[in-house]
Design an enzyme around this catalytic site. Structure first.
Site, PDB file in Angstrom:
ATOM      1  N   THR A 104       0.837  -1.193   0.000  1.00  0.00           N
ATOM      2  CA  THR A 104       0.000   0.000   0.000  1.00  0.00           C
ATOM      3  C   THR A 104       0.870   1.241   0.000  1.00  0.00           C
ATOM      4  OG1 THR A 104      -1.543   1.328   1.324  1.00  0.00           O
ATOM      5  CG2 THR A 104      -0.206  -0.266   2.507  1.00  0.00           C
ATOM      6  N   SER A 146      -1.236   3.794  10.436  1.00  0.00           N
ATOM      7  CA  SER A 146      -2.154   3.063  11.304  1.00  0.00           C
ATOM      8  C   SER A 146      -1.517   1.726  11.629  1.00  0.00           C
ATOM      9  CB  SER A 146      -3.498   2.834  10.599  1.00  0.00           C
ATOM     10  OG  SER A 146      -3.341   1.886   9.546  1.00  0.00           O
ATOM     11  N   TYR A 193      -2.724  -1.059  10.806  1.00  0.00           N
ATOM     12  CA  TYR A 193      -2.809  -1.807   9.546  1.00  0.00           C
ATOM     13  C   TYR A 193      -1.586  -1.523   8.686  1.00  0.00           C
ATOM     14  CZ  TYR A 193      -3.763  -1.881   4.524  1.00  0.00           C
ATOM     15  OH  TYR A 193      -3.647  -2.022   3.167  1.00  0.00           O
ATOM     16  N   HIS A 194      -1.257  -0.247   8.523  1.00  0.00           N
ATOM     17  CA  HIS A 194      -0.117   0.099   7.672  1.00  0.00           C
ATOM     18  C   HIS A 194       1.191  -0.421   8.269  1.00  0.00           C
ATOM     19  CE1 HIS A 194      -3.096   3.095   6.147  1.00  0.00           C
ATOM     20  NE2 HIS A 194      -2.554   2.742   5.009  1.00  0.00           N
ATOM     21  N   LYS A 240       1.669  -3.839   7.051  1.00  0.00           N
ATOM     22  CA  LYS A 240       2.116  -3.896   5.656  1.00  0.00           C
ATOM     23  C   LYS A 240       3.617  -3.589   5.544  1.00  0.00           C
ATOM     24  CE  LYS A 240      -0.591  -4.423   2.687  1.00  0.00           C
ATOM     25  NZ  LYS A 240      -1.137  -5.658   2.077  1.00  0.00           N
TER      26      LYS A 240
END
Length: 508
Positions: free
Chosen positions: A226, A270, A272-273, A276
């Site tokens: 991402t 975040s 989430y990031h 990643k």
């Protein structure tokens, strides 16, 4: 064609087992026939899994355009009946790619644990485009598109042995990794959700990498990253494509160092990031330790509902989410316009991001699948086709909704529940896809927004939006506060629209 001069060294059908003793950091110890004349030039020798009649040969000597196993396609030379396994095949991107690749002649298989369906259901939301159970989707694909896809319900982390058995059975020649939770807000709800996202994403990726090492080491992984990994550097420095270019230097304290080939800084936005970013390093290390090969696709914000395959039958539509956790911004804006909810700009609404349409993302993935990296190569592409502020996108959605569909669209500024700069520079380099892989975007933002309005205004989809309109407004705060965001001001568009500056304040 862009990959015509690639050689067997890039091909997943190459068999290097026992021929080359690979070592870390891109180094290798070449092992040759001890009886060979030491004065003669020596080469790495390999075998071909598809053409055993070749015996041992120099993999640098045969190009894709010369090999009968590769044929021309609109996306470069394509390996005949190439076997592609999609991890996360039931999702928004996974199902779309499965139909896309199958229609091109790829042999598609896939796994999914249906987490996405459960996560969305947990949030009280639903896909506004109705989707069927997987067995019904597979039946429709056979009936409408004559596609036979091999599917297994598998959790790639907790059911690693089943994954290994399936990979060993299929022997995929490319693995596309979509099997991750894609939501920043979902990861910020509380500690349980943060842990779940990181466990699913990080440990699932590790399990997939070890499986590939043990079963299909010559197969490439095309993993979805991402653009959010990079953050939005307030210094305005360019966001390179994953690694610094060869001529990049660091100057400090009257000294200078080369940065060429090093991973560029990350500033995840975040939990989430963060997961990643961890995936990025796990893939990078796997390529370094085991000479796996991987493309890390730093994708911009995805939007849209259309490919020819998805439109061929209602049963083949992919999911489309509009809730605050799983709905991406353009998809959410169009749904808000249809539901009569003023479009929500966070703060000033001048956050800038990279975007790409669903159909264009599928073409990018196809070009990457057809052009595998070399053994040991970790490569990155920034997959975007345009750079926009959320304010610009809200204006475009409102303009289309008003002028073409007669909807009284308004725009509002709301409190920003995230921790981010409302206004910042953003220079993204995204040159590899157009220059190296000859990708050219086909879908404009305006055209796809128009197509989305047409679908969202059908009776069935509009009804499903109305059923779940309460989940559209954001209520997950990065700070942990539990409340819905409040309006800062209401903006309205004049009847005749020409530019973004025609947004003006109506009331606070």
């Amino acid at each position: 064609m862009h990959n015509a001069k690639c050689t067997c060294w890039n091909c997943p059908a190459i068999n290097l087992a026992g021929k080359v003793d690979f070592r870390a950091c891109g180094q290798s110890i070449k092992q040759f026939d001890k009886t060979a004349d030491a004065t003669e030039e020596t080469h790495i020798m390999a075998e071909c899994k598809r053409r055993p009649e070749l015996g041992l040969f120099n993999p640098m000597d045969i190009t894709f355009e010369e090999c009968p196993q590769w044929r021309k396609s609109p996306y470069g030379y394509m390996l005949k009946d190439m076997r592609v396994m999609i991890l996360g095949i039931d999702g928004y991107l996974g199902w779309t790619l499965a139909l896309w690749l199958g229609s091109l002649g790829f042999k598609v298989s896939g796994v999914d644990n249906y987490n996405r369906r459960e996560w969305v259901k947990e949030r009280g939301a639903q896909t506004i485009v109705p989707i069927s159970r997987m067995n019904e989707r597979l039946h429709a694909a056979r009936e409408v598109l004559d596609l036979n896809m091999d599917f297994r319900q598998i959790d790639i982390y907790s059911e690693r042995e089943r994954l290994k058995e399936f990979v060993d059975e299929v022997k995929p020649e490319s693995v596309v990794h979509y099997a991750e939770c894609p939501s920043a807000p979902f990861s910020m709800i509380d500690v349980e959700h943060a842990i779940e996202v990181q466990k699913n994403n990080v440990l699932g990726t590790l399990a997939a990498l070890f499986t590939m090492r043990d079963i299909v080491p010559e197969t490439s992984m095309v993993k979805l990253g991402t653009m959010g990994e990079y953050g939005t550097p307030l210094t305005g420095r360019p966001i390179f494509e994953g690694l610094f270019p060869a001529d990049a230097v660091l100057q400090w304290d009257d000294r200078e160092w080369s940065l060429g080939g090093e991973i560029v800084p990350r500033d995840p936005a975040s939990f989430y990031h963060v997961s990643k970013v961890q995936d990025t390093f796990n893939c990078y290390e796997a390529c370094k330790y085991w000479w796996l090969r991987s493309y890390d696709v730093m994708q911009g914000v995805i939007f849209g509902v259309h490919t020819d395959q998805l439109a061929s039958d209602p049963r083949l539509r992919t999911r489309l989410d509009i809730d605050e956790c799983f709905g991406t911004v353009i998809n959410r804006f169009v749904a808000q316009a249809v539901a009569g909810i003023p479009l929500t700009l966070y703060g000033l609404g001048k956050q800038i991001r990279g975007y790409i349409a669903l159909r264009d993302a599928m073409e990018c993935m196809t070009r990457l699948i057809c052009s595998p990296p070399e053994p040991g190569q970790y490569a990155v592409v920034n997959q975007v086709s345009g750079i926009y502020s959320t304010r610009q996108l809200a204006y475009e959605v409102a303009k289309t909704g008003r002028e073409e569909f007669g909807l009284p669209v308004e725009i509002q500024r709301v409190e920003n529940p995230r921790v981010e700069a409302d206004e910042h520079p953003f220079e993204v380099l995204h040159e590899r896809l157009p220059k190296q892989f000859e990708f050219e975007a086909k879908v404009s933002v305006a055209d796809e927004i128009r197509r989305m309005f047409e679908l969202f205004l059908t009776d069935e989809v509009k009804s499903r939006i109305e059923e779940r309109r309460q989940v559209i407004m954001p209520r997950t705060w990065w700070s942990g506060v539990k409340k819905e965001v409040e309006r800062l001001e209401l903006l309205e568009l004049k009847d005749e629209l020409h530019d973004e500056e025609q947004l003006y304040k109506v009331n606070g």
